[in-house]
Design a protein around this motif. Structure first.
Motif, PDB file in Angstrom:
ATOM      1  N   ASN A   1       0.808  -1.226   0.000  1.00 40.53           N
ATOM      2  CA  ASN A   1       0.000   0.000   0.000  1.00 40.53           C
ATOM      3  C   ASN A   1       0.840   1.274   0.000  1.00 40.53           C
ATOM      4  O   ASN A   1       0.419   2.291   0.549  1.00 40.53           O
ATOM      5  CB  ASN A   1      -0.918  -0.017   1.230  1.00 40.53           C
ATOM      6  CG  ASN A   1      -2.168   0.782   1.021  1.00 40.53           C
ATOM      7  OD1 ASN A   1      -2.604   0.974  -0.120  1.00 40.53           O
ATOM      8  ND2 ASN A   1      -2.748   1.266   2.102  1.00 40.53           N
ATOM      9  N   THR A   2       2.006   1.239  -0.629  1.00 40.54           N
ATOM     10  CA  THR A   2       2.847   2.433  -0.647  1.00 40.54           C
ATOM     11  C   THR A   2       2.180   3.591  -1.381  1.00 40.54           C
ATOM     12  O   THR A   2       2.466   4.753  -1.100  1.00 40.54           O
ATOM     13  CB  THR A   2       4.236   2.088  -1.234  1.00 40.54           C
ATOM     14  OG1 THR A   2       4.933   1.322  -0.252  1.00 40.54           O
ATOM     15  CG2 THR A   2       5.057   3.320  -1.548  1.00 40.54           C
ATOM     16  N   ALA A   3       1.278   3.310  -2.308  1.00 41.07           N
ATOM     17  CA  ALA A   3       0.572   4.394  -3.007  1.00 41.07           C
ATOM     18  C   ALA A   3      -0.280   5.208  -2.034  1.00 41.07           C
ATOM     19  O   ALA A   3      -0.697   6.319  -2.352  1.00 41.07           O
ATOM     20  CB  ALA A   3      -0.292   3.836  -4.132  1.00 41.07           C
ATOM     21  N   THR A   4      -0.531   4.650  -0.847  1.00 40.83           N
ATOM     22  CA  THR A   4      -1.195   5.438   0.205  1.00 40.83           C
ATOM     23  C   THR A   4      -0.137   6.070   1.103  1.00 40.83           C
ATOM     24  O   THR A   4      -0.111   7.268   1.296  1.00 40.83           O
ATOM     25  CB  THR A   4      -2.160   4.560   1.033  1.00 40.83           C
ATOM     26  OG1 THR A   4      -3.182   4.102   0.149  1.00 40.83           O
ATOM     27  CG2 THR A   4      -2.796   5.338   2.175  1.00 40.83           C
ATOM     28  N   GLU A   5       0.750   5.253   1.640  1.00 40.29           N
ATOM     29  CA  GLU A   5       1.814   5.786   2.499  1.00 40.29           C
ATOM     30  C   GLU A   5       2.920   4.749   2.646  1.00 40.29           C
ATOM     31  O   GLU A   5       2.648   3.566   2.813  1.00 40.29           O
ATOM     32  CB  GLU A   5       1.243   6.146   3.884  1.00 40.29           C
ATOM     33  CG  GLU A   5       2.286   6.737   4.801  1.00 40.29           C
ATOM     34  CD  GLU A   5       1.711   7.634   5.897  1.00 40.29           C
ATOM     35  OE1 GLU A   5       0.498   7.561   6.152  1.00 40.29           O
ATOM     36  OE2 GLU A   5       2.491   8.398   6.486  1.00 40.29           O
TER      37      GLU A   5
END
Ligand code: PLP
Length: 394
Positions: free
Chosen positions: A51-55
């Protein structure tokens, strides 16, 4: 060259660099490598974090630096605080970010966030006053589209071009642009599905009409190579909490010859006396963000963006293949060169519950009648993380 060979080469260069800096002394720092990245991110061993596209999770070493800074702020003495709050550190952060996008440090200003920076660009170009228009598309960030719709209500000519099959068709963009266009604004890598825009073709289109190109690179910086010169980007902004690995603040790049003239500062404060990109900063910057980015950017540059890309490629390819086989249609074009991949869901509520139960973190949005799931990878992810997600949804 393979990813591993590139990684070896980057390590050799890193060691050579640190040896030269130390005047021939043996470098004490262990050079960063993708192979050892997972051990630096404790969260990665707790959940399958996709979920790096979130954080982005914080790297252990970054947290240690922040803790040292907080200790100095809590206990003093002033000489300790000054080790973290000083002009040299701030300049180095700008230099490192500039290196990442092939700009100069003088073209970089700190910004509180991506969206604040985009507003600074839109305001500073005096678009409405000159009777100009803004062209954007529906693969841009929802918050930015909301901002443009509000400006549209207030009288600004805003053209939001719809995507075709989750990609931007240049012909549609060309139809929307005319001689009155002052700005084309895009998310270089879309947060919706990781789509990478044909940025050079878009900057050529903008410049041929006397317009400028703004790129939101929050989903790009640290993950995908950026070269503002080769890509023809005039303005660019991002926060650092995704692939730049932490610090809830960000950057605004303004092409040198546009500073102060074509892009006028519209908000003023103590930092307005600064030269270069700094003139758009207004106030003192987030020191905690700087401390975080000082460490994180050194790490990212040490790893090398090409190596980071090479690591992500087989993981997104595996997701593409295995989730499609499990009945999840992909809405990211095949072969997309970004670490984000999105899928259609029949039931987003059920998907969320399954992910949670399996200890897998990804973004699922929508309701029981459908939605979409965005999966994103970074340096700490491995094939087992993907296996865990596929097993949870299969
Ligand atoms: C493409 C894009 N732009 C902007 C933002 C928001 O950035 P900021 O909080 O820095 O304004 C996000 C957040 O996810 C995003 O994905």
């Amino acid at each position: 060259m393979s990813g591993t060979a590139k990684s070896r080469m980057a390590r050799r260069q890193f060691v050579a660099g640190t040896t030269a800096l130390a005047g021939g002394a043996v470098a004490a720092t262990v050079p960063p490598s993708i192979e050892s990245a997972r051990a630096d991110f404790p969260w990665a061993n707790r959940e399958a974090y996709l979920n790096t596209a979130t954080e982005h999770p914080l790297r252990r070493q970054t947290t240690e630096r922040i803790e040292q800074y907080l200790h100095a702020l809590t206990h003093g003495p002033d000489s300790e605080r000054e080790k973290f709050e000083n002009g040299r550190l701030m300049t180095e952060v700008k230099e490192r970010f500039a290196r990442l996008i092939n700009a100069t440090a003088g073209e970089i200003g700190f910004a509180p966030s991506t969206q604040t920076a985009e507003n600074i660009v839109v305001e500073g170009l005096d678009i409405a006053a000159s009777g100009g228009n803004v062209v954007t598309n529906d693969l841009h960030y929802g918050g930015s589209l909301h901002m443009y719709r509000l400006r549209q209500k207030a009288g600004l000519d805003v053209r939001i071009v719809p995507h075709r099959d989750y990609q931007m068709d240049m012909r549609d963009l060309e139809k929307a642009v005319n001689k009155k266009t002052k700005l084309i604004a895009i998310a270089l890598v879309s947060n919706v599905n990781g789509y990478v825009h044909e940025v050079k073709a878009i900057s050529d289109l903008a410049h041929a009409h006397g317009a400028y190109l703004y790129c939101d690179v929050i989903q790009t910086a640290g993950a995908v190579p950026i070269d503002v010169k080769a890509m023809g980007i005039d303005f660019l902004a991002c926060s650092a909490y995704k692939w730049l690995m932490g610090g809830r603040f960000g950057y605004l790049y303004v092409r040198e010859d546009l500073q102060g003239g074509a892009l006028k500062p519209k908000l003023f404060g103590g930092r307005s006396t600064a030269k270069g990109g700094g003139q758009y900063e207004i106030s003192t910057v987030s020191h905690i963000g700087c401390v975080c980015q000082h460490e994180a950017l050194e790490y990212i540059l040490g790893l090398g963006i090409e190596n980071i890309r090479a690591h992500a490629r087989p993981l997104t390819a595996k997701l593409y293949k295995e989730l499609a086989a499990a009945g999840y249609p992909c809405i990211t074009p095949k072969g997309t060169e970004s670490p984000i991949i999105s899928f259609r869901l029949k039931d987003a509520v059920e998907t969320k519950a399954r992910l949670k139960k399996a200890g897998v973190v990804a973004t699922a949005s929508g309701d029981k009648n459908g939605g979409y799931m965005r999966v994103s990878v970074s340096v700490f992810n491995n094939a087992q993380d993907v296996d865990r997600l596929v097993a949870a949804l299969g």
